[in-house]
Design a protein around this motif. Sequence first.
Motif, mmCIF file in Angstrom:
data_model
loop_
_atom_site.group_PDB
_atom_site.id
_atom_site.type_symbol
_atom_site.label_atom_id
_atom_site.label_comp_id
_atom_site.label_asym_id
_atom_site.label_seq_id
_atom_site.Cartn_x
_atom_site.Cartn_y
_atom_site.Cartn_z
ATOM 1 N N VAL A 384 0.835 -1.196 0.000
ATOM 2 C CA VAL A 384 0.000 0.000 0.000
ATOM 3 C C VAL A 384 0.870 1.245 0.000
ATOM 4 C CG1 VAL A 384 -1.482 1.371 1.530
ATOM 5 C CG2 VAL A 384 -2.052 -0.993 1.043
ATOM 6 N N ALA A 386 0.409 4.923 1.239
ATOM 7 C CA ALA A 386 -0.543 5.690 2.046
ATOM 8 C C ALA A 386 0.178 6.819 2.740
ATOM 9 C CB ALA A 386 -1.216 4.793 3.077
ATOM 10 N N PRO A 393 -5.299 4.475 2.114
ATOM 11 C CA PRO A 393 -4.421 4.090 1.010
ATOM 12 C C PRO A 393 -4.677 4.949 -0.221
ATOM 13 C CG PRO A 393 -5.574 2.183 1.888
ATOM 14 C CD PRO A 393 -6.197 3.379 2.499
ATOM 15 N N PHE A 396 -2.813 0.607 -4.034
ATOM 16 C CA PHE A 396 -2.409 -0.672 -3.446
ATOM 17 C C PHE A 396 -2.262 -1.689 -4.559
ATOM 18 C CE2 PHE A 396 -6.205 -3.394 -3.595
ATOM 19 C CZ PHE A 396 -7.193 -2.472 -3.899
ATOM 20 N N ARG A 431 -6.631 -2.300 14.707
ATOM 21 C CA ARG A 431 -6.770 -2.297 13.252
ATOM 22 C C ARG A 431 -7.546 -1.046 12.852
ATOM 23 N NH1 ARG A 431 -9.207 -8.243 12.027
ATOM 24 N NH2 ARG A 431 -7.396 -9.503 12.534
ATOM 25 N N TYR A 433 -9.656 0.220 9.866
ATOM 26 C CA TYR A 433 -10.286 -0.253 8.634
ATOM 27 C C TYR A 433 -10.651 0.910 7.732
ATOM 28 C CZ TYR A 433 -10.802 -5.133 9.952
ATOM 29 O OH TYR A 433 -10.558 -6.443 10.265
ATOM 30 N N VAL A 446 -9.985 -2.726 3.546
ATOM 31 C CA VAL A 446 -8.589 -2.982 3.899
ATOM 32 C C VAL A 446 -8.333 -2.447 5.303
ATOM 33 C CG1 VAL A 446 -7.812 -2.845 1.517
ATOM 34 C CG2 VAL A 446 -7.777 -0.807 2.929
ATOM 35 N N ARG A 448 -5.096 -1.408 8.309
ATOM 36 C CA ARG A 448 -3.701 -1.266 8.693
ATOM 37 C C ARG A 448 -3.587 -1.811 10.091
ATOM 38 N NH1 ARG A 448 -3.202 4.165 9.350
ATOM 39 N NH2 ARG A 448 -3.396 3.762 11.547
ATOM 40 N N TRP A 460 -0.332 -3.784 5.967
ATOM 41 C CA TRP A 460 -1.657 -3.526 5.404
ATOM 42 C C TRP A 460 -2.241 -4.836 4.911
ATOM 43 C CZ3 TRP A 460 -4.585 0.904 5.085
ATOM 44 C CH2 TRP A 460 -3.949 2.106 5.444
ATOM 45 N N TYR A 461 -3.541 -4.982 5.103
ATOM 46 C CA TYR A 461 -4.189 -6.234 4.714
ATOM 47 C C TYR A 461 -5.501 -5.953 3.996
ATOM 48 C CZ TYR A 461 -0.950 -8.378 7.985
ATOM 49 O OH TYR A 461 0.179 -8.783 8.626
#
Lengths: 467, 270
Positions: A384, A386, A393, A396, A431, A433, A446, A448, A460-461
């Motif tokens: 990502v 960001a 973000p 990504f 987290r 979101y 997503v 962090r 980052w997911y």
Amino acid sequence: MPLATARALAPTISIHPADPEADLAMLDRLCAACERYTPWAALDPHGGGRGKGAGLWLDITGCDHLFGGEEALLNDVAARFARTGFRTRTAIAATPAAAWALARFGCTDRMRTLAGNERALLKPFPTAALRLDADLIEGLDRMGLRHIEDLVHLPRAPLARRFGRIVLDRLDQLFGDIEEPLSPRQAPSVHVVRRVFAEPIGRIEDIEHTLAALLPALAAGLESHGKGVRRLDLVLHRVDDSHATIEVGTSRPVRDPTHLARLFREKLAEVDPGFGIEVVVLAARVTEPLSHSQAALDSEAQTARADPAETARLVDRLANRLGPANVTRLAAEQSHLPERACRERPMMAGKQTKQTSRPTAWDEAPRRSPRPVRLLGQPLPIKVVAQVPDGPPAQFSWRRRSHRVVSAEGPERIAPEWWMTEGRPLTREVRDYYRIEDEEGRRYWVFREGLYLPEKAPGWYLHGFFA
Amino acid sequence: MTANLNIAAGLRNDIERIERGGAAVAAETKDTFISAGAAEIDKALPWGGLPACGLHEIFGDAAATGFAVSLLAQLETLKPGAPILWCQTGRELYGHGLAAFGLDPARLILVHGRNDTDLLWAMEEGLAARGIGGVVGMLHKVPPIAGRRLQLAAEERGGFGLLLRPLDPMAGVRAAAELAATSMALTRWRVSGAPSEPVRIGGREAGMGPLRWQLELQRCRLSTHNSNTTYTGHPKTWQVEWRDETGDLSVVAALRNGSAQPAEPWRVAS
């Protein structure tokens, strides 16, 4: 004897390492095969715990006449095992302990006591026939007590003081003065129907016919007890003493023969009849109360309405073919963590009333912010770009494709559930979101994990997809 | 000669009746249709809505799931409380997201299969069962025979079947081939996300706007009492926006290659 000595004496011996588990599994199979004689067949894997060779116990009370008497039953057992390559030593006695002793220390392979002659028959047996530990037997031996008859006449109190209660208990068990319970391999079911064939059957159609005949009989028995079946076993005993078990489960108590027959039909195709099937046993393993219910008077009117019984039947069929874990429903749970807030629960729960936690209504569930329609079980790491420290973000890359973020919403901060003690915590970091949209209009969820720190950048997911 | 023709016509009708006994009757009654979400889209469909007994096919990713869920939510009025069978291999469906489209997640029965064969079997069982509201299957491949079986099962029992066909962006060629393949489904849609219009307050962007999808009606097959005809036309495309308050769609803009042309009537394919 050490292996080297054995090899020196007989260089051609073949060597196999001991495999107690396989031995036990084999014994279990033999025990299952013996359930043709009686439902009360028990394993004796360690020879009464004394390493005297494993054995099987069959409680044939009230069963022997079916095979033409005790003598005939003994002959049948010996003949059947001989066919599969086992040499047997069998004995019939009034108590399990006496049968154990006779089978191992008797003078012939087939021993049988007659009413009243047990004491006389067993008295000359060595003390080892009492199923005692080796050091106890050695102790008795040192005292010159080598046979059972030596013990019988001794005063009980000093004997117990010197060698422990166990010696007296074994003696009493031997002569039936105290009870010795046997635990059967499988809890005998009250609702069992069976059919024995004069000529073995081998075709699937024949098994189906048999099933069609047995199921109503079972259903009648269940109905008289006000029970329905949750788990049902069909055991097919083959000619070669092996057996196949087909198991079906239901999501609610059932005794409808047509429905149960349908559940079995799916699985019957996979059965290997081998050289033929001699005995078919249908046993209800788990039953639950099932009261009578009024069928709809107008069956046509039902088609449009939801019918819970019909749904349950469908679930049974699906779960029996695909596995109970693969037919589930969604349950909302009280949790802030997205992956905990919605769980899949099998429809075929062991107990219908069991609830680990209070079910949450979907309305109560987080309506504050939108949730994706698809949530990844395991968040996928993404690269990502960001703004530091807490910007959404800007770009990504996922699946080796770069996505430019056009608009974003967030953050929605979800803190770890530090109060959860069971299991490992899903996350230790907070987290943040973000709901983001790429230039094609696809929306992603997503997050962090953690915050930007001088020494370490957070991960980052990608966690879900919005519709 | 005329007599022969009459006999032939009579026999053809008989076959028709046997083949789709339930559907022909069901299709005549008015209340077995659900709205596709917006009046404009319903008008473009030859039935004036989506038939609730039949199989429909939706291509697309998460947006397709959203569209499917919005259709299932409409079934609630037709078949109140009836469970919905959802067959797929993955375990990614998220209840809270579905609830946002008006579908009660407690009504879902999720079925996970190891392969497409299992899923097709489960779907057929579901369509044949009484009291099941709808059946959804997420399948990559649907063999023609399996598709036909599903469509027949849906027509026979008056079931609502949805085939969700995920599009793999990596396999563009295969996806095109799949799209070109004929299917027995009554309608075929392709749903993709569309860039949304941000919410503006005083000229400044104040957050993401409502969801937008591009709905493409690629094909629809009309079967009436005495004819079974495929109607084709230009694929119609709408850009729609999800309205949270009313739980339906509003058409935002008609696209150039689709329905911007004067609403062209469906014509019979040669």
